[in-house]
Design an enzyme around this catalytic site. Structure first.
Site, PDB file in Angstrom:
ATOM      1  N   CYS A 123       0.722  -1.291   0.014  1.00 24.88           N
ATOM      2  CA  CYS A 123       0.053   0.123   0.031  1.00 24.88           C
ATOM      3  C   CYS A 123       0.627   1.236   0.006  1.00 24.88           C
ATOM      4  CB  CYS A 123      -0.714  -0.068   1.190  1.00 24.88           C
ATOM      5  SG  CYS A 123      -1.829   1.557   1.373  1.00 24.88           S
ATOM      6  N   GLU A 170      -4.959  -8.255  -2.672  1.00 25.14           N
ATOM      7  CA  GLU A 170      -4.914  -8.523  -1.332  1.00 25.14           C
ATOM      8  C   GLU A 170      -4.153  -7.569  -0.488  1.00 25.14           C
ATOM      9  OE1 GLU A 170      -3.211  -9.842   2.628  1.00 25.14           O
ATOM     10  OE2 GLU A 170      -2.261  -9.540   0.661  1.00 25.14           O
ATOM     11  N   ARG A 213      -7.383 -11.874  11.928  1.00 27.31           N
ATOM     12  CA  ARG A 213      -6.632 -11.372  10.806  1.00 27.31           C
ATOM     13  C   ARG A 213      -7.450 -10.831   9.810  1.00 27.31           C
ATOM     14  NH1 ARG A 213      -1.031 -11.753   9.942  1.00 27.31           N
ATOM     15  NH2 ARG A 213      -0.562 -10.990   7.775  1.00 27.31           N
ATOM     16  N   ARG A 215      -8.308  -8.798   6.202  1.00 28.01           N
ATOM     17  CA  ARG A 215      -7.650  -8.310   5.062  1.00 28.01           C
ATOM     18  C   ARG A 215      -8.443  -8.019   4.128  1.00 28.01           C
ATOM     19  NH1 ARG A 215      -3.965  -7.913   8.189  1.00 28.01           N
ATOM     20  NH2 ARG A 215      -1.672  -8.419   7.580  1.00 28.01           N
TER      21      ARG A 215
END
Length: 381
Positions: A123, A170, A213, A215
């Site tokens: 990112c 992802e 987690r 995502r």
């Protein structure tokens, strides 16, 4: 008997030497066994290739978590790219292939044709100064203008050149709010401009592994093939038995993973300081019959986010193998690097069974779309 002379780097030599001493074998025998195992593994993979029914590429591949997932879903990887040399080592140890390096230097035309593009891209903030100026002048901006200089741009240029049937991207959950939402907006605009029907959702891996987690996954299908205005659901199929921390722990663990008195005291004092200030920062003792916090690439520093309690002793961090299990990797997955690098790699990786489930959904959707396309073509004829 033939002789082959080869050169290997110091780190690999030391590992082979240490293994030969442990196994009470000569280095020559160890290397011969390794080569034999490699050839056997390659034969097995060639058989899997013949049985695969879609192709994919693995960008920003890391250690290959996405590759494991898409291969389990029936795919064959035809190209991979990863710049980190330690991740390349782990990738090679498990797949027998060295990923290509810096994707920014790769000509998209040289990448093999494929059905699905898979990428866990980093990112980065996009510069919007040039975009704002063009907008003020009433001029259109393309993804080249909006994304140039970011690694997402490389995903876009490969999509434009190769036009796979679908893609899956992802990233961290916070991509949606990154740079006050502008990053995510530009990503969606760019994918729409490339004429892909795009869907996204935030998924939590805890239905497959004992780890919280979250995502974000972005999935797209080629409108030039399949048209538009169709749906896609991230409908997951959870395991019958939801795993807990106890399920991933090794039976015997080296003392080196137990926190020193100095580090344990520091973590307790640090946690008490932030608690007094009203913050939630501090170490985390993972419940044996529950799930852990999210493991991160910084786990190698002190392991504070996921600690395992020990009776009569300081808590310990997870072993690299336990970290692999926490992400859904099988015990056959090789870990050829140091503990420090392994912690970084698994902290940066994906929950493999979650990605496998989404891969299956993508493949199923492609099959549905192609059946619909075939029916429409017959009607036209």
């Amino acid at each position: 008997m033939k002789q082959v002379h080869l050169r290997i780097d110091d780190e690999l030599y030391n590992e082979i030497n240490a293994y030969s001493l442990t196994a009470d074998q000569t280095m020559q025998d160890c290397i011969r066994e390794a080569v034999a195992c490699y050839i056997t593994d390659m034969k097995r993979k060639q058989c899997e290739i013949r049985n695969s029914y879609f192709t994919f590429i693995d960008l920003f591949a890391g250690i290959g978590g996405m590759r494991v997932a898409f291969e389990k879903a029936g795919g064959r990887c035809v190209y991979s790219s990863e710049w980190n040399k330690y991740s390349q080592q782990t990738y090679f140890a498990n797949f027998g292939e060295q990923p290509e390096g810096d994707i920014t230097q790769v000509d998209a035309q040289t990448i093999p044709d494929h059905d699905i593009l898979v990428a866990g891209f980093p990112c980065q903030p996009f510069s919007i100064a040039g975009v704002s100026k063009k907008n003020s002048l009433g001029r259109a901006t393309g993804f080249e203008d909006k994304t140039q200089g970011t690694l997402f741009f490389d995903v876009c240029r490969i999509l434009k050149k190769k036009r796979p049937k679908a893609f899956m991207l992802e990233n961290v959950k916070n991509l949606r709010s990154h740079d006050r939402g502008r990053t995510f907006q530009i990503i969606l605009e760019s994918l729409d401009e490339l004429n892909y029907e795009v869907f996204s959702d935030v998924l939590d891996g805890q239905i497959y592994v004992p780890q919280h987690r979250e995502r974000i996954l972005i999935v797209g299908f080629d409108r030039e093939r399949y048209g538009q205005d169709f749906g896609f659901e991230f409908k997951l199929t959870p395991k019958k038995h939801r795993p807990v921390i106890r399920d991933i722990l090794e039976q015997e663990v080296d003392d080196k993973y137990t926190l020193s008195d100095k580090l344990w005291t520091y973590l307790q004092n640090y946690a008490a300081k932030h608690k007094a200030a009203g913050n939630g920062f501090g170490y985390g003792i993972a419940p044996l019959d529950g799930i852990s916090r999210t493991i991160s690439a910084r786990y190698y520093k002190d392991g504070s986010e996921i600690l395992i309690e020990q009776a009569g002793r300081n808590p310990r961090r997870l072993t690299p193998r336990e970290c692999a299990r926490l992400q859904g990797f099988s015990d056959s997955f090789r870990i050829p690097v140091s503990d420090t690098q392994a912690y970084k790699q698994f902290g940066n990786s994906v929950v493999v069974p979650l990605m496998e489930n989404v891969a299956q959904l993508i493949v199923k959707k492609i099959e549905e779309l192609e059946v619909m396309e075939e029916v429409l073509q017959r009607k036209v004829i």
